[in-house]
Design an enzyme around this catalytic site. Structure first.
Site, PDB file in Angstrom:
ATOM      1  N   LEU A   1       0.821  -1.213   0.000  1.00 20.39           N
ATOM      2  CA  LEU A   1       0.000   0.000   0.000  1.00 20.39           C
ATOM      3  C   LEU A   1       0.851   1.257   0.000  1.00 20.39           C
ATOM      4  O   LEU A   1       0.411   2.300  -0.495  1.00 20.39           O
ATOM      5  CB  LEU A   1      -0.925   0.006   1.217  1.00 20.39           C
ATOM      6  CG  LEU A   1      -1.811  -1.232   1.415  1.00 20.39           C
ATOM      7  CD1 LEU A   1      -2.760  -0.994   2.581  1.00 20.39           C
ATOM      8  CD2 LEU A   1      -2.568  -1.557   0.152  1.00 20.39           C
TER       9      LEU A   1
ATOM     10  N   HIS B   1       0.793   5.967   9.041  1.00 14.93           N
ATOM     11  CA  HIS B   1       1.790   4.938   9.356  1.00 14.93           C
ATOM     12  C   HIS B   1       3.121   5.219   8.647  1.00 14.93           C
ATOM     13  O   HIS B   1       4.183   5.241   9.275  1.00 14.93           O
ATOM     14  CB  HIS B   1       1.224   3.576   8.937  1.00 14.93           C
ATOM     15  CG  HIS B   1       2.158   2.422   9.120  1.00 14.93           C
ATOM     16  ND1 HIS B   1       2.039   1.521  10.151  1.00 14.93           N
ATOM     17  CD2 HIS B   1       3.229   1.995   8.382  1.00 14.93           C
ATOM     18  CE1 HIS B   1       2.980   0.606  10.051  1.00 14.93           C
ATOM     19  NE2 HIS B   1       3.712   0.866   8.979  1.00 14.93           N
ATOM     20  N   GLU B   2       3.054   5.450   7.328  1.00 11.05           N
ATOM     21  CA  GLU B   2       4.287   5.606   6.559  1.00 11.05           C
ATOM     22  C   GLU B   2       5.011   6.908   6.899  1.00 11.05           C
ATOM     23  O   GLU B   2       6.245   6.955   6.926  1.00 11.05           O
ATOM     24  CB  GLU B   2       3.986   5.537   5.059  1.00 11.05           C
ATOM     25  CG  GLU B   2       3.397   4.221   4.589  1.00 11.05           C
ATOM     26  CD  GLU B   2       4.294   3.020   4.842  1.00 11.05           C
ATOM     27  OE1 GLU B   2       5.512   3.220   5.044  1.00 11.05           O
ATOM     28  OE2 GLU B   2       3.777   1.897   4.865  1.00 11.05           O
TER      29      GLU B   2
ATOM     30  N   HIS C   1       7.130   6.362   9.754  1.00 10.33           N
ATOM     31  CA  HIS C   1       8.466   5.879   9.362  1.00 10.33           C
ATOM     32  C   HIS C   1       9.331   7.041   8.897  1.00 10.33           C
ATOM     33  O   HIS C   1      10.518   7.135   9.264  1.00 10.33           O
ATOM     34  CB  HIS C   1       8.343   4.863   8.229  1.00 10.33           C
ATOM     35  CG  HIS C   1       7.844   3.525   8.635  1.00 10.33           C
ATOM     36  ND1 HIS C   1       8.269   2.861   9.766  1.00 10.33           N
ATOM     37  CD2 HIS C   1       6.933   2.695   8.044  1.00 10.33           C
ATOM     38  CE1 HIS C   1       7.665   1.695   9.850  1.00 10.33           C
ATOM     39  NE2 HIS C   1       6.840   1.561   8.828  1.00 10.33           N
TER      40      HIS C   1
ATOM     41  N   HIS D   1       8.193  -0.210  13.357  1.00 12.93           N
ATOM     42  CA  HIS D   1       7.025  -1.004  13.715  1.00 12.93           C
ATOM     43  C   HIS D   1       7.080  -1.377  15.189  1.00 12.93           C
ATOM     44  O   HIS D   1       8.156  -1.630  15.731  1.00 12.93           O
ATOM     45  CB  HIS D   1       6.958  -2.276  12.866  1.00 12.93           C
ATOM     46  CG  HIS D   1       6.712  -2.015  11.417  1.00 12.93           C
ATOM     47  ND1 HIS D   1       7.442  -2.618  10.408  1.00 12.93           N
ATOM     48  CD2 HIS D   1       5.814  -1.201  10.798  1.00 12.93           C
ATOM     49  CE1 HIS D   1       6.989  -2.201   9.227  1.00 12.93           C
ATOM     50  NE2 HIS D   1       6.010  -1.334   9.440  1.00 12.93           N
TER      51      HIS D   1
ATOM     52  N   TRP E   1       6.406  -4.023  16.827  1.00 11.46           N
ATOM     53  CA  TRP E   1       6.947  -5.328  17.208  1.00 11.46           C
ATOM     54  C   TRP E   1       8.434  -5.434  16.870  1.00 11.46           C
ATOM     55  O   TRP E   1       9.039  -6.487  17.050  1.00 11.46           O
ATOM     56  CB  TRP E   1       6.159  -6.457  16.539  1.00 11.46           C
ATOM     57  CG  TRP E   1       6.317  -6.545  15.043  1.00 11.46           C
ATOM     58  CD1 TRP E   1       7.166  -7.357  14.357  1.00 11.46           C
ATOM     59  CD2 TRP E   1       5.613  -5.778  14.052  1.00 11.46           C
ATOM     60  NE1 TRP E   1       7.037  -7.153  13.009  1.00 11.46           N
ATOM     61  CE2 TRP E   1       6.086  -6.187  12.788  1.00 11.46           C
ATOM     62  CE3 TRP E   1       4.634  -4.796  14.113  1.00 11.46           C
ATOM     63  CZ2 TRP E   1       5.604  -5.638  11.605  1.00 11.46           C
ATOM     64  CZ3 TRP E   1       4.156  -4.256  12.939  1.00 11.46           C
ATOM     65  CH2 TRP E   1       4.638  -4.672  11.704  1.00 11.46           C
TER      66      TRP E   1
ATOM     67  N   ASP F   1      11.001  -1.726  19.348  1.00 16.01           N
ATOM     68  CA  ASP F   1      10.921  -0.550  18.479  1.00 16.01           C
ATOM     69  C   ASP F   1      11.695   0.615  19.071  1.00 16.01           C
ATOM     70  O   ASP F   1      11.613   1.729  18.569  1.00 16.01           O
ATOM     71  CB  ASP F   1       9.464  -0.151  18.226  1.00 16.01           C
ATOM     72  CG  ASP F   1       8.730   0.229  19.505  1.00 16.01           C
ATOM     73  OD1 ASP F   1       9.301   0.043  20.600  1.00 16.01           O
ATOM     74  OD2 ASP F   1       7.593   0.715  19.421  1.00 16.01           O
TER      75      ASP F   1
ATOM     76  N   VAL G   1      11.190   2.255  21.651  1.00 22.00           N
ATOM     77  CA  VAL G   1      10.307   3.248  22.261  1.00 22.00           C
ATOM     78  C   VAL G   1       9.853   2.679  23.597  1.00 22.00           C
ATOM     79  O   VAL G   1       9.300   1.581  23.646  1.00 22.00           O
ATOM     80  CB  VAL G   1       9.099   3.559  21.358  1.00 22.00           C
ATOM     81  CG1 VAL G   1       8.119   4.485  22.066  1.00 22.00           C
ATOM     82  CG2 VAL G   1       9.567   4.197  20.055  1.00 22.00           C
TER      83      VAL G   1
END
Length: 778
Positions: A199, A248-249, A252, A258, A260, A268, A270
């Site tokens: 996507l 989402h992108e 990044h 991500h 996980w 991640d 974080v």
């Protein structure tokens, strides 16, 4: 803490039901890897963590809360009118981004209670650019429409454009200066060789001011985000979408990984996002517990998971801090706060230029450079100065064939002007001309110049940009920070032989000599394009020796195929060699070139558009009987818990006596390097690390001795804190570990019962898994 109560409480359980419906929403992304963003390297992550930790160590540190307004240009690429999305669809996506990054988007008021306090207003907003790079006001704010037919581009059909075509044609020919714009490309589709649907994908930020650049970071020709048109926005062709692919992108693009960690129970980096076993799809029922996060479960409603748009709801406070850090320090991020393009006021020009080196014969005494103006905001006049060049000045926009006959660094200045004002930029260019070196020749490519001083290129493919270069963050055996490479992965040099030559060396009086160098290579395996090869593609490395600038030469080394490879089988993605994926090759210098002046070594790439060839630690030395060292060492253990200490003891030997000195490299340790023995090193971060030792004798380094150590993870221990009435007993329940011990004489089980309590009491449980322990209080 167990608190005593003397009255009854009515406890109400809150059920977060808002996400349950999302499992059947109309824009389900399915169980497919719909995000095509490349996982960043640990080199990049280590750099970002260094910045974050440095900021936290500053006096008066508090979580960043600067306000950023990011100008956006959306390049709408279409082949027919049905693919040409509306301005309303573009605006709908900007609205979603502004709401999501403000913490006010869809589902932001239905976040489960344990996660609700973590919901962040990132203080990041997005605006559609009103001013173009040509200093004209855009008829449609933030939109650059691109008709693929008028460009001569292929019809994307039902499968979409290929990744290579997007990266190497669409992006390169349409990108607006990423120092002033967030570039978004909306395309009808993105081809995927895996059969899964992609996507969107984005580039991660490079981080300047640090040692080494990350691999895979955005550059001036590709930085930004690519999205399928039917997942961009919430109306028009994306009417079934909630616009969270872009959220989402762009996460990044702002440095988020991500949740996980792209690994089973990975990280991640974080702190306030729970560890997750893997990506979550559709919309799980809360709580969804994995990886020992037994209290609140996975934060599957985070924008950086793979759940459906209807299921996403938040960025966290620590994700906010990470994004703010990249906006402050990242390449093509840190200037955006100063970009004026969201206004219609025309600007004075901003000076920029590129340059290229013309082709030349080996040992040429001069180099020819051509300069290309890349300034934005429509300059009307140009003034150039070339330090050490002929001519010394120019007023044409793109001066060509400027001759430099003095090696070294030269300043080139461009001043551009329009009716609004003037701006200047000065760049330093490095003119490589063959020089004279000394024997032994020792070159590890760690210096700031490439080619190193006295080295020279010979380019035969007609494109000066397709040549040997240097990469940061990669080096033989993990020692050092740079290596020489020919990037056959991205640079198509098929059918061409490109050389890099050492300085001229005087071998007069030398009756024996050898050449050694470290090499790393893996073949390409997989389709370069749709329907491409399903077999390995190999490149070839050759080494030549000459004493007359390659007019005559002798090949002394050639390896291709499996003989060159240091890692098999091949890889579809780029090969970045690990410390143990190198080989040291050795060549005896032919007798015909001994006792001669002006001898040069040429490394030659025979390109086949396969994978990168890496070369490091080039050493040409006389063959004399000198003592040498062999590195070896012992380690107290190979597995340790976080904050544990390992002792490393040098056991290196020498052919005569003992080694003169040693140098350790401790990957992942509290010490980066050391020169003593024994040495105690603390390891804090879970992971697998390579420890290297080099021993020196007579000024010569040994081959590196390496060992691998593993830092285990501490368990995440949890314990209940029940509330009871005075005179009662409580059952405490611990989790997250394999075995437990308690203070206060409680049984060494996971759920002991306390004695009768008449006052508040605190118990400590210590949980142990695989020898590593952590504590919790009840």
């Amino acid at each position: 803490m167990i608190k005593l109560i003397r009255y009854f409480l009515l406890i109400q359980c809150m059920v977060w039901a808002g996400m349950v419906m999302a499992a059947h929403n109309h824009n389900s992304k399915g169980n497919a890897a719909w995000c095509g963003t490349e996982v960043p390297s640990m080199t990049w992550e280590n750099q970002l963590q260094r910045i974050i930790q440095h900021q936290k160590s500053m006096p008066g540190y508090r979580q960043q809360s600067a306000t950023y307004n990011i100008p956006v240009v959306v390049h709408v690429v279409y082949f027919n009118t049905t693919q040409n999305i509306s301005a309303a669809q573009v605006q709908s996506q900007i609205t979603v981004l502004n709401n999501d990054f403000a913490g006010t988007g869809l589902n932001s008021n239905t976040i489960p209670a344990p996660f609700a306090p973590l919901l962040a207003n990132t203080n990041i907003t997005f605006c559609l650019a009103k001013l173009s790079p040509t200093n004209t006001v855009l008829a449609e704010p933030g939109i650059d429409r691109i008709d693929a037919r008028t460009k001569g581009w292929p019809n994307p059909g039902v499968t979409g454009f290929s990744f290579d075509f997007i990266e190497n044609t669409i992006k390169r020919t349409t990108i607006w200066d990423p120092n002033f714009y967030l570039n978004i490309w909306v395309v009808p589709g993105i081809q995927s060789s895996s059969g899964l649907t992609t996507l969107g994908y984005a580039t991660f930020p490079g981080l300047t001011g640090l040692d080494g650049m990350p691999t895979g970071a955005g550059n001036e020709l590709n930085d930004g985000f690519v999205c399928r048109s039917n997942y961009f926005g919430t109306t028009g062709t994306a009417s079934a979408s909630k616009g969270r692919t872009s959220t989402h992108e762009i996460g990044h693009w702002l440095g988020l990984r991500h949740i996980w960690g792209d690994d089973s129970c990975g990280t991640d980096f974080v702190d306030d996002t729970p560890t997750a076993l893997k990506e979550n799809f559709r919309c799980p029922t809360y709580p969804h517990r994995t990886c020992g996060n037994t209290t609140s479960g996975d934060m599957f409603m985070n924008f950086m998971d793979y759940t459906d748009d209807n299921c996403m709801a938040l960025f966290t406070l620590d994700q906010k801090a990470r994004m703010q850090t990249t906006l402050q320090f990242g390449d093509f991020r840190k200037n955006l706060v100063n970009s004026p393009v969201c206004d219609t006021v025309k600007q004075k020009p901003f000076a920029k230029f590129d340059f290229s080196i013309g082709t030349s014969a080996a040992c040429a005494t001069s180099k020819t450079y051509s300069f290309t103006d890349k300034s934005i905001f429509a300059p009307t006049s140009w003034s150039w100065t070339f330090e050490g060049g002929t001519p010394a000045t120019s007023t044409v926009r793109n001066p060509a064939n400027v001759v430099f006959n003095t090696p070294g660094i030269h300043n080139v200045t461009l001043t551009v002007t329009n009716a609004r004002g003037t701006h200047s930029i000065t760049k330093q260019i490095y003119v490589p001309l063959v020089g004279v070196g000394t024997v032994p020749l020792v070159e590890g490519f760690e210096g700031p110049l490439f080619p190193p001083s006295g080295w020279d290129w010979v380019n035969r493919n007609g494109n000066p940009a397709v040549n040997w270069d240097v990469i940061n963050g990669i080096s033989a055996y993990g020692i050092g920070n740079r290596a020489m490479r020919f990037n056959n992965t991205e640079l198509d040099a098929r059918g061409f032989d490109d050389d890099i030559l050492t300085p001229k060396l005087n071998l007069t009086g030398i009756t024996g000599a050898s050449l050694t160098f470290d090499v790393a290579y893996a073949p390409y395996f997989g389709p370069l394009e749709e329907g491409g090869p399903d077999e390995s593609i190999f490149d070839t490395l050759e080494v030549y020796i000459t004493d007359n600038c390659l007019n005559t030469s002798q090949r002394i080394y050639t390896k291709g195929g499996t003989a060159l490879a240091t890692y098999l089988p091949g890889l579809g993605d780029e090969f970045y060699p690990a410390p143990n994926q190198w080989r040291r090759d050795s060549i005896v210098i032919p007798a015909a070139y001994l006792n001669k002046p002006n001898v040069q070594i040429a490394f030659r790439n025979l390109g086949n558009y396969g994978h990168t060839i890496y070369v490091d630690n080039v050493n040409l030395s006389p063959l004399v009987s000198v003592p040498t060292a062999t590195a070896s060492f012992t380690v107290s253990d190979t597995v340790v818990c976080p904050a544990g200490t390992l002792r490393f003891t040098n056991t290196s030997t020498a052919t005569v006596g003992s080694p003169d000195s040693i140098r350790w490299t401790f990957q992942g340790g509290s010490l980066a390097t050391a020169t003593t023995s024994p040495v105690d090193v603390v390891f804090n971060t879970p992971g697998t690390y390579t420890i290297s030792l080099i021993a020196y004798k007579s000024g010569l380094p040994s081959a590196a001795a390496t060992k691998t150590i593993r830092v285990k993870s501490n368990p995440t221990v949890t314990v209940t804190s029940p509330t009871i009435c005075s005179g009662g007993t409580a059952t405490l329940t611990a989790g997250g570990a394999d075995s437990y011990t308690w203070t206060g004489g409680l049984s060494a089980v996971s759920n002991p019962t306390t004695p009768v309590l008449n006052s508040n009491a605190t118990y400590t449980v210590t949980g142990t898994t695989n020898g590593c322990s952590a504590t919790a209080l009840s």
